[in-house]
Motif scaffolding. Sequence first.
Motif, short mmCIF file in Angstrom:
data_model
loop_
_atom_site.label_atom_id
_atom_site.label_comp_id
_atom_site.label_asym_id
_atom_site.label_seq_id
_atom_site.Cartn_x
_atom_site.Cartn_y
_atom_site.Cartn_z
N PRO A 188 42.57 36.30 38.24
CA PRO A 188 42.32 37.65 38.96
C PRO A 188 40.68 37.33 38.77
O PRO A 188 40.34 37.12 38.17
CB PRO A 188 43.00 38.56 38.41
CG PRO A 188 44.39 38.27 37.56
CD PRO A 188 44.00 36.78 37.57
N ALA A 239 38.93 40.88 40.11
CA ALA A 239 38.30 42.12 40.47
C ALA A 239 37.20 41.70 39.32
O ALA A 239 37.61 41.71 38.43
CB ALA A 239 39.89 42.80 40.57
N PRO A 262 39.11 46.89 41.71
CA PRO A 262 40.52 45.69 42.49
C PRO A 262 40.13 45.53 43.13
O PRO A 262 39.76 43.50 44.29
CB PRO A 262 41.52 46.35 43.15
CG PRO A 262 41.18 47.44 41.78
CD PRO A 262 40.00 47.69 41.46
N HIS A 263 38.52 46.07 44.39
CA HIS A 263 38.50 45.36 45.37
C HIS A 263 36.70 44.77 45.33
O HIS A 263 36.31 43.88 46.15
CB HIS A 263 37.78 46.60 46.44
CG HIS A 263 38.81 47.28 46.68
ND1 HIS A 263 39.82 47.99 46.26
CD2 HIS A 263 40.49 47.50 47.97
CE1 HIS A 263 40.44 48.67 47.08
NE2 HIS A 263 40.81 48.09 48.10
N ASP A 287 45.84 35.53 42.96
CA ASP A 287 46.27 36.58 41.37
C ASP A 287 45.61 37.90 41.53
O ASP A 287 44.62 38.07 41.36
CB ASP A 287 46.12 35.70 39.83
CG ASP A 287 47.73 36.62 39.21
OD1 ASP A 287 48.08 37.63 39.17
OD2 ASP A 287 47.35 35.94 37.72
N VAL A 288 46.22 39.28 41.87
CA VAL A 288 46.38 40.23 41.94
C VAL A 288 46.91 40.95 41.01
O VAL A 288 48.02 40.86 40.92
CB VAL A 288 46.18 40.79 43.24
CG1 VAL A 288 45.30 40.04 43.92
CG2 VAL A 288 48.10 41.09 44.37
N TYR A 309 48.73 45.40 40.19
CA TYR A 309 48.40 46.24 40.80
C TYR A 309 49.10 47.28 39.61
O TYR A 309 49.22 48.50 40.57
CB TYR A 309 48.94 46.17 42.12
CG TYR A 309 48.61 45.39 43.37
CD1 TYR A 309 47.18 45.18 42.79
CD2 TYR A 309 48.64 44.52 44.36
CE1 TYR A 309 46.19 44.73 43.60
CE2 TYR A 309 48.62 44.20 45.68
CZ TYR A 309 46.90 44.40 45.15
OH TYR A 309 45.91 43.63 46.14
N ASN A 337 43.46 46.73 49.43
CA ASN A 337 43.36 44.86 48.72
C ASN A 337 43.66 44.05 49.05
O ASN A 337 43.04 43.23 49.13
CB ASN A 337 43.10 45.65 47.32
CG ASN A 337 42.76 44.98 46.25
OD1 ASN A 337 43.77 43.82 45.71
ND2 ASN A 337 41.69 44.73 46.34
N ALA A 338 44.76 43.87 48.89
CA ALA A 338 45.99 43.03 49.77
C ALA A 338 45.40 42.48 51.01
O ALA A 338 44.78 41.17 50.87
CB ALA A 338 46.91 43.47 49.65
N TRP A 381 41.95 41.44 50.56
CA TRP A 381 41.72 39.16 50.52
C TRP A 381 42.40 37.70 51.51
O TRP A 381 41.50 36.96 51.58
CB TRP A 381 42.36 39.18 48.79
CG TRP A 381 42.10 39.89 48.42
CD1 TRP A 381 42.56 40.77 46.66
CD2 TRP A 381 40.40 39.56 47.21
NE1 TRP A 381 41.98 41.56 45.65
CE2 TRP A 381 40.35 40.87 46.39
CE3 TRP A 381 39.53 39.32 47.13
CZ2 TRP A 381 39.75 41.01 45.46
CZ3 TRP A 381 38.74 39.38 46.55
CH2 TRP A 381 38.48 39.91 45.54
N LEU A 403 48.96 35.69 47.67
CA LEU A 403 48.83 36.62 46.32
C LEU A 403 49.97 36.26 45.65
O LEU A 403 51.60 36.40 46.01
CB LEU A 403 48.71 37.67 46.82
CG LEU A 403 48.07 38.68 48.09
CD1 LEU A 403 47.92 40.15 48.31
CD2 LEU A 403 47.10 38.25 47.49
#
Length: 574
Positions: A146, A148, A163-164, A193-194, A196, A240-241, A244, A253
Motif C-alpha cells: 500500500p 496510501a 487512502p486517496h 495493494d489497497v 479497505y 478510490n479503486a 488507481w 488491485l
Amino acid sequence: MQAEAPQYWGARPAGDGRWSVALWSPDASEASVILGDGEPVALTKDAGGTFRAEIAAEAGTPYRLVVDGQTVPDPASRQQRDTVHGPSLLALSQQVQGGWTGRAWCEAVISEIQIGTFTADGTFAAAARRLPDLAALGINTVEVMPIAQFAGDRGWGYDGVLPHAVHPAYGTPDDFADFVRAAHGLGMSVILDVVYNHFGPEGAYLGGISPAFFDAGRATPWGPAIDFTQAPVREFFIQNAMMWISDFGVDGLRLDAVHQLKDPSSPEFLEELALRLRALDLPRPLHLIAEDERNLPGHRDDGLTDAQWNDDYHHALHCLLTGEDEGYYAPFAVDPLGDLAVALTEGHVAQGAPRNARADARGAPSAHLPPDAFVNANQTHDQIGNRALGERLMTLAGPEAMRVAHALLLTSPFVPMLFQGEEIGARTPFPFFCDFDGDLAEAVRKGRLAEFSAFGGFGGDLPDPLDPETFKSARPYDTPPADAENWRGLTRRLLDWRSTNLVPLLHSGQTGADVWVIGPKALRVCWTFGAGDLNTVVQLGQAVPQDLWGGDATGLRLGAPEDNFAFCTWITQR
C-alpha cells in the motif's frame, strides 16, 4: 460508459477554475472549507447528510475542512502539503497514456515490493529504475504494497489514513504515474495493494467528523469496523479503486483482508466494487486479487475476483521445511506433506471440514477452480514480517531446500509470487517497522513484545520497530548475498522454462490433477491440460528410489533422486 456517481467526498475540478467540494457527515451541524489562509466558505448540507460547495481556486492551493469547529484535512485528499495532519492540496487527476494492453492473468509472475525498502532511496523514481532487473529475469508483474498516506515516513503501508493520497515519502502522484508508465514500458503489469477494511491509528479523522462511517457494534483486529451498508461509505472506497485504475493506470488491485469487509447488504460491498470496476472501459484486462482467510470460492466462481492469496500452500511448505507448529502453523504441522499434496492439486487445503484435531472447518471445496485462481508464495511480507525477527524462509530452511522450493513455485501452474529479493536468494530480514511518536510508539513496542512472548522459541530479542535501523535492515538489495548471481541464473532459467513450456499449457486449460506421495518428504504430481501433461517430482528433505520418479525425467532438473533435495519437471505433449 458508467454514469457518474454522486459526489460525497473530496474536491473535484468543476471547470473554469472552480472546484466542487463535498463531505458526507450526517451527524454534523455545520461544515466549511478554508482555502489557504482565507476565510471559511460554508458548505450546504443536503437531506442525505452530504455537505457541498463550489469554490474558485488554482490547482495546488492548500485547503482544510472545518466540521463543527474541528479543523481537519480532507479525508478524500488527493495530495497533502506535508503530513496527514496538515492541509490538503487541490489536485488534478493523473492520466497514464500509452498503448499498454496488459497481459493474461495466467501468465503473471509476481514480485511483491514495498516501495520504502525496495531501494535505498525508497522512492517511486528509484523503484522504477530497478524494474528492468526484474523484467530481465522473467518477472512480469509487480504487486506494490500500500502507498496510501500514513503517519510518519516509515511503515509497511497498512496504517494508511488518507487512502486517496500517495505517501509523500515515496514521491508525488505524478511520480507514481511515472512508475506505472515505466513498468508498462517494460511489459510489466502493476497490481496495487489497497486496504479497505480499516484505518491506521494516527491521523484518521473520519471517526470524529463522520462517526456514521463506522459500525459502532463491531470492531476489527486493527480498529473500528467500517459500515459498508451506507452508500456514501461504499462510494468512498469505490471511487478510490477507480482512481488507481483509471487515473494511474494500474492493472489490478490486491484487496487486503476482505473477510473483514462484512456487509449484510445485497449486493454486498465487494460485489458492487467488482461489478463497478469491471464495467470500466479499459484497454487492458483488470485483475482483482483477494486476501481472504475464509477460503471461499464464490467470488472467483462468479468472476468478481480473479484469484486469492493461497496461504495454505505457504503454511504447508513452511511446516514441512521448518517443523514449526505454533500459532497458525499448528493445523499444517500435523501432516504438512499431505497438505502440500492437496494444495498442489486442489488449491486450498482447508475446504470446509476439519482435517485434524488442530484444524478448523473453514473453507469450501476448491478443486474445480483453475490454477490461476490461486496466488502461491513461499514467503510474503506477512509471513516474514509477522515473525519476531522477520527472518526469511531462506534463513530458516537453508539454500539447498529453498532452491527446490523456488523451482516448485515457479514451474507449478498456479500464479507464483516472490517477495522482493527472493529472486536473488536474499537473506535480509523484513521486520515490522513504523514511524510513530509518543504514547503510540510505546504502545506499538509493548504490543509487539506481548504478541511474541507466548511463543516457545521466543528469547526476548525483538528489533525496535521505531528504530530507523530496523527499517534499513529490510532492504534486500543493499547487501546482496554472495551467491546472488547464481540465484539470478536459477530464477531466469526457471522462468524461461515457464514461459516457453508451461504458459502454452495454461492457455489450453487444466482438466485434472493427480498426486502421489513417494516418500516421507517427496511428491510426484501430474497436472493434465488440453495440450499435454505437466509432471513434477519434488524431494524436500529425503531421497527416494529412482524408479519412484516415473516417466521421462529428462526435463528441467535440480539434483538427482539420490539427493535429499531434488526436483524435476517435464511435459508430456498430446
